[in-house]
Scaffold this active site. Structure first.
Site, PDB file in Angstrom:
ATOM      1  N   GLY A 272       2.208   2.148  10.565  1.00  0.00           N
ATOM      2  CA  GLY A 272       2.853   3.550  10.586  1.00  0.00           C
ATOM      3  C   GLY A 272       3.459   3.931  11.697  1.00  0.00           C
TER       4      GLY A 272
ATOM      5  N   ASN B 269       0.927  -1.247  -0.176  1.00  0.00           N
ATOM      6  CA  ASN B 269      -0.108  -0.471   0.170  1.00  0.00           C
ATOM      7  C   ASN B 269       0.859   1.630  -0.370  1.00  0.00           C
ATOM      8  OD1 ASN B 269      -2.058   2.040   0.199  1.00  0.00           O
ATOM      9  ND2 ASN B 269      -2.346   1.303   2.605  1.00  0.00           N
TER      10      ASN B 269
ATOM     11  N   SER C  39       2.919  -2.141  10.170  1.00  0.00           N
ATOM     12  CA  SER C  39       4.644  -1.760  10.555  1.00  0.00           C
ATOM     13  C   SER C  39       4.830  -3.496  10.066  1.00  0.00           C
ATOM     14  CB  SER C  39       4.911  -2.152  11.984  1.00  0.00           C
ATOM     15  OG  SER C  39       4.080  -0.378  11.989  1.00  0.00           O
TER      16      SER C  39
ATOM     17  N   GLU D 172      -5.663  -5.102  10.521  1.00  0.00           N
ATOM     18  CA  GLU D 172      -4.682  -3.523  10.280  1.00  0.00           C
ATOM     19  C   GLU D 172      -4.841  -3.445  12.342  1.00  0.00           C
ATOM     20  OE1 GLU D 172      -2.677  -3.034   6.583  1.00  0.00           O
ATOM     21  OE2 GLU D 172      -4.950  -2.046   7.002  1.00  0.00           O
TER      22      GLU D 172
ATOM     23  N   LYS E 116      -0.131   3.804  -0.524  1.00  0.00           N
ATOM     24  CA  LYS E 116      -0.762   5.436   0.001  1.00  0.00           C
ATOM     25  C   LYS E 116      -0.132   6.637  -1.264  1.00  0.00           C
ATOM     26  CE  LYS E 116      -0.166   3.008   4.703  1.00  0.00           C
ATOM     27  NZ  LYS E 116      -0.417   3.094   6.442  1.00  0.00           N
TER      28      LYS E 116
ATOM     29  N   HIS F  97      -9.710   0.858   5.023  1.00  0.00           N
ATOM     30  CA  HIS F  97      -8.391   1.102   5.551  1.00  0.00           C
ATOM     31  C   HIS F  97      -8.816   2.094   6.207  1.00  0.00           C
ATOM     32  CE1 HIS F  97      -4.374   2.265   6.577  1.00  0.00           C
ATOM     33  NE2 HIS F  97      -3.936   1.449   5.759  1.00  0.00           N
TER      34      HIS F  97
ATOM     35  N   GLU G  27      -6.904   4.551   7.333  1.00  0.00           N
ATOM     36  CA  GLU G  27      -7.506   5.990   7.563  1.00  0.00           C
ATOM     37  C   GLU G  27      -7.962   6.482   6.613  1.00  0.00           C
ATOM     38  OE1 GLU G  27      -3.479   5.506   5.187  1.00  0.00           O
ATOM     39  OE2 GLU G  27      -2.171   5.277   7.183  1.00  0.00           O
TER      40      GLU G  27
HETATM   41  C1  PEP Z   1      -1.372   0.005   5.931  1.00  0.00           C
HETATM   42  O1  PEP Z   1      -1.621   1.255   6.349  1.00  0.00           O
HETATM   43  O2  PEP Z   1      -2.102  -0.501   5.574  1.00  0.00           O
HETATM   44  C2  PEP Z   1       0.261  -0.256   6.994  1.00  0.00           C
HETATM   45  C3  PEP Z   1      -0.109  -1.546   7.655  1.00  0.00           C
HETATM   46  O3  PEP Z   1       1.192   0.854   7.200  1.00  0.00           O
HETATM   47  P1  PEP Z   1       2.279   0.102   7.784  1.00  0.00           P
HETATM   48  O4  PEP Z   1       2.920  -1.076   7.171  1.00  0.00           O
HETATM   49  O5  PEP Z   1       3.165   1.781   7.694  1.00  0.00           O
HETATM   50  O6  PEP Z   1       2.210   0.117   9.018  1.00  0.00           O
END
Ligand code: PEP
Length: 254
Positions: A173, A9, A212, A167, A11, A95, A97
């Protein structure tokens, strides 16, 4: 046996020159990874460029979002048919976000998933609890509700095309990966829910972990019985790191 699915992803990152620099490095590194599905979700503006770069490889592209309407006066939005036109096999919906920053509800996510399925695009349906919800002992309940509402429009016949991504918001993040045991507890719960809703097909739905994920953590996560893949943000911007995640089998003891 569920086929692992490792998805990037990106973003709101990357430009067209960076897509080519990424794929030039990444494609040879994963050329022999034929036992996994590899998916990249760039910003919409880079889908065409990415499609050209990955043509002839097994890598698939994904949208990061979609609008549930077919077409019309929805300035700034992208429809499922447009993603299909760009060759997308997947699209991320729900997601955290988008849920947190753009106020998207699970009901809206369900409409997006249904629109994608009408165009034979697999929705990657994201669910996950906040730290506050986890600390209050509500993680499983929150995920269960999000999942039930987000999959409300999916029929038994369509179930296998869906991918679920767990998630935990507190791990996205932040550099804090859920331990494999914490992740498996939620994945196991999601699996039971999917089986109850879809029967055998529920056992074949792939459940990704996201939050992460790094080359150093992916092997132990993927060793859990109900973790079938990873949805990767930050580490997926680096072609070497993402290739090591795709090649998770060789990351043992790293
Ligand atoms: C994501 O935004 O789907 C995600 C898992 O980000 P990160 O790996 O940076 O935590």
């Amino acid at each position: 046996m569920r086929r692992p699915i490792l998805a990037a992803n990106w973003k709101m990152n990357m430009n067209s020159a960076e897509v080519s620099a990424f794929t030039n490095q990444f494609i040879p590194l994963v050329a022999n990874a034929d036992e996994v599905d590899i998916v990249i979700a760039p910003p919409f503006t880079l889908l065409d460029r990415l499609a050209n770069e990955i043509a002839g490889t097994a890598i698939q592209s994904a949208g990061q979002n979609v609008n549930p309407e077919e077409s019309g006066a929805f300035t700034g939005e992208i429809a499922a048919g447009m993603l299909a036109d760009m060759g997308c096999a997947y699209a991320i919906v729900g997601h955290s976000e988008r849920r947190a920053l753009f106020g998207e509800s699970s009901e809206f996510v369900a409409r997006k998933a249904a629109a994608l399925l009408r165009h034979e695009i697999s929705p990657i349906v994201c669910v996950g609890e906040t730290l506050e919800q986890r600390d209050a002992g509500r993680a499983l309940e929150v995920v269960e509700t999000q999942l039930r509402e987000s999959l409300a429009g999916v029929s038994g016949d369509q179930a296998e095309q869906v991918v679920v991504a767990y998630e935990p918001v507190w791990a996205i993040g932040t550099g804090r990966t859920a331990t494999p045991e914490i992740a498996q507890e939620v994945h196991g719960h999601i699996r039971s829910q999917l089986s109850a809703q879809f029967g055998d097909a529920g056992n074949r739905i792939r459940i990704q972990y996201g939050g992460s994920v790094k080359p150093e953590t992916v092997y132990d996560l993927m060793s859990q019985p109900d973790i079938d893949g990873a949805l990767v943000g930050g580490a997926s911007l680096d072609p070497i790191a993402f290739s090591r995640i795709v090649l998770f089998q060789s990351q043992r003891n790293q």
